[in-house]
Design a protein around this motif. Structure first.
Motif, short mmCIF file in Angstrom:
data_model
loop_
_atom_site.label_atom_id
_atom_site.label_comp_id
_atom_site.label_asym_id
_atom_site.label_seq_id
_atom_site.Cartn_x
_atom_site.Cartn_y
_atom_site.Cartn_z
N LEU A 185 0.82 -1.21 0.00
CA LEU A 185 0.00 0.00 0.00
C LEU A 185 0.86 1.26 0.00
N PHE A 186 0.35 2.30 -0.64
CA PHE A 186 0.92 3.65 -0.57
C PHE A 186 -0.21 4.65 -0.44
N ASP A 187 0.06 5.75 0.28
CA ASP A 187 -0.94 6.81 0.30
C ASP A 187 -0.70 7.75 -0.88
N GLN A 188 -1.59 8.72 -1.04
CA GLN A 188 -1.52 9.60 -2.21
C GLN A 188 -0.32 10.56 -2.16
N LYS A 189 0.30 10.68 -1.00
CA LYS A 189 1.49 11.54 -0.90
C LYS A 189 2.68 10.96 -1.65
N GLN A 190 2.60 9.69 -2.03
CA GLN A 190 3.70 9.03 -2.72
C GLN A 190 3.57 9.11 -4.24
N ASN A 191 2.58 9.83 -4.75
CA ASN A 191 2.31 9.84 -6.19
C ASN A 191 3.52 10.19 -7.04
N ASP A 192 4.35 11.11 -6.57
CA ASP A 192 5.50 11.55 -7.37
C ASP A 192 6.51 10.44 -7.61
N PHE A 193 6.48 9.39 -6.81
CA PHE A 193 7.52 8.36 -6.88
C PHE A 193 7.04 7.05 -7.51
N LEU A 194 5.78 6.96 -7.91
CA LEU A 194 5.20 5.67 -8.27
C LEU A 194 5.03 5.45 -9.78
N TYR A 195 5.46 6.40 -10.60
CA TYR A 195 5.31 6.28 -12.05
C TYR A 195 3.83 6.17 -12.43
N LYS A 196 3.06 7.10 -11.88
CA LYS A 196 1.63 7.16 -12.13
C LYS A 196 1.36 7.51 -13.58
N ILE A 197 0.42 6.77 -14.19
CA ILE A 197 0.00 7.05 -15.56
C ILE A 197 -0.96 8.23 -15.54
N PRO A 198 -0.72 9.29 -16.32
CA PRO A 198 -1.65 10.42 -16.32
C PRO A 198 -3.02 10.02 -16.88
N HIS A 199 -4.04 10.71 -16.41
CA HIS A 199 -5.43 10.47 -16.83
C HIS A 199 -5.85 9.02 -16.56
N SER A 200 -5.39 8.49 -15.44
CA SER A 200 -5.76 7.12 -15.07
C SER A 200 -5.55 6.95 -13.57
N ILE A 201 -5.79 5.72 -13.08
CA ILE A 201 -5.65 5.44 -11.65
C ILE A 201 -4.66 4.29 -11.44
N ILE A 202 -3.75 4.08 -12.38
CA ILE A 202 -2.76 3.01 -12.27
C ILE A 202 -1.36 3.57 -12.43
N THR A 203 -0.38 2.76 -12.04
CA THR A 203 1.02 3.08 -12.31
C THR A 203 1.46 2.34 -13.56
N ARG A 204 2.72 2.49 -13.94
CA ARG A 204 3.25 1.71 -15.06
C ARG A 204 3.02 0.23 -14.80
N GLU A 205 2.45 -0.46 -15.77
CA GLU A 205 2.08 -1.86 -15.58
C GLU A 205 3.27 -2.81 -15.64
N ASP A 206 4.41 -2.33 -16.14
CA ASP A 206 5.58 -3.19 -16.24
C ASP A 206 6.48 -3.13 -15.01
N ILE A 207 6.00 -2.52 -13.93
CA ILE A 207 6.74 -2.52 -12.66
C ILE A 207 6.32 -3.74 -11.84
N ASP A 208 7.29 -4.51 -11.40
CA ASP A 208 7.04 -5.63 -10.49
C ASP A 208 7.22 -5.12 -9.07
N PHE A 209 6.12 -4.76 -8.41
CA PHE A 209 6.23 -4.18 -7.08
C PHE A 209 6.68 -5.20 -6.03
N SER A 210 6.61 -6.49 -6.35
CA SER A 210 7.14 -7.50 -5.43
C SER A 210 8.66 -7.50 -5.43
N ASN A 211 9.25 -7.09 -6.52
CA ASN A 211 10.71 -7.09 -6.64
C ASN A 211 11.12 -6.10 -7.72
N PRO A 212 10.99 -4.79 -7.46
CA PRO A 212 11.20 -3.78 -8.50
C PRO A 212 12.66 -3.65 -8.93
N ASP A 213 12.84 -3.28 -10.18
CA ASP A 213 14.15 -3.02 -10.76
C ASP A 213 14.47 -1.54 -10.55
N TYR A 214 15.37 -1.23 -9.62
CA TYR A 214 15.62 0.17 -9.28
C TYR A 214 16.50 0.88 -10.29
#
Length: 308
Positions: A185-214
């Protein structure tokens, strides 16, 4: 995964921790209580908008002992259910349009036979199997719940939802029945860091949040959030507009009850998302096709890296 579970099971407190040598994202365990009063819930979690897991809240529900995959196949076996997988969003997709359908008994058989990416998403049990409402209660924790919208979610081993927040920014009670599930989970204060897709409610779909590639997604190292596991009988409270990623460790299902956002800013955003944003996005997909999707994916990277 087992060592994660052992680590969290024996851990006390909520200090930020590194979860894996390749996963330095700042994630802390969600607070847990066995039971809670309405007054304590409102004061400690709802008012400050803080997530919590209540481990023994539903043990007096008939659903606690009755609801499992076999039971769902029995009571809803001939129902046709919508199924979603993890394919990237296409300009040809409609809003919440399923990727395929299947009879519930066939879907349960598939879940029990082998890992599958197919998930049931937002299945309204009151509409499909009204008698199931007798098996649960609407919690009296000081929130006015939308009683016509209890939704079920099913998934197979290793299936997952993309990181997203709900379009209506609702407060959510999420009840886990059969199976075990990883939650981030993340709150909305983290939006700048999550690669949010504009005009949508998702982040980049190719991010594996279980084991992200930094190396590919460096901004994620700055994100601060929560991680935990849900098991049978657990109830998770997710505050208004919280981003959530859920991965099924084993086949299973859950139910969500929701309450409209109370904070004026979030309520206004919810109205905008429902009335303006989703229709604007649908229009742009029709006008520009895949170029619109590609532009949004590029902007998610450019805007995130500019913000940091």
């Amino acid at each position: 995964m087992p060592f994660f579970y052992a680590f969290f099971k024996n851990r006390i407190g909520t200090t930020f921790v590194n979860l894996h040598v390749t996963m330095p994202m700042k994630l802390r365990e969600i607070e847990r209580v066995k039971t809670i009063s309405k007054e304590d819930f409102l004061e400690r979690y709802y008012k400050p908008q803080k997530p919590v897991i209540i481990e023994r809240f539903v043990e007096d529900w008939p659903a606690f002992t009755k609801w499992n995959l076999d039971f769902m196949a029995k009571v809803a076996g001939e129902k046709t259910v919508p199924l979603y997988d993890n394919r990237p969003v296409s300009h040809e997709d409609g809003f919440n349009e399923p990727h395929t359908t299947m009879k519930m008994n066939d879907y349960v058989a598939l879940l029990k036979k082998e890992p599958t990416k197919y998930r049931i998403f937002l299945w309204n049990i009151l509409k499909e199997v009204p008698e199931l409402q007798k098996d649960f209660k609407f919690p009296d924790l000081g929130m006015k719940l939308m009683k016509k919208l209890p939704m079920l979610f099913f998934g197979g081993t290793d299936s997952y939802t993309f990181m997203h927040y709900d379009i209506d920014l609702a407060n959510i009670f999420h009840f886990q029945f059969e199976g075990r599930k990883e939650v981030i989970l993340f709150d909305q204060k983290q939006n700048d860091f999550l690669y949010k897709i504009p005009h949508s409610i998702i982040t980049r779909e190719d991010i594996d949040f279980s084991n992200p590639d930094y190396k590919k997604w460096p901004a994620l190292e700055k994100a601060e959030g929560y991680k935990t596991y849900l098991e049978h009988g657990h109830m998770l409270y997710m505050p208004e507009g919280y981003w959530h990623y859920m991965k099924y460790i084993t086949p299973g299902f859950s139910m969500s009850l929701r309450s409209i956002p109370k904070r004026p800013k979030n309520l206004a955003r919810a109205v905008y998302n429902i009335i303006v944003m989703r229709y604007f996005d649908t229009l742009m997909r029709k006008l520009k096709g895949q170029k619109w999707i590609d532009w949004k994916n590029e902007q998610a990277i450019l805007r995130t890296h500019k913000a940091i």
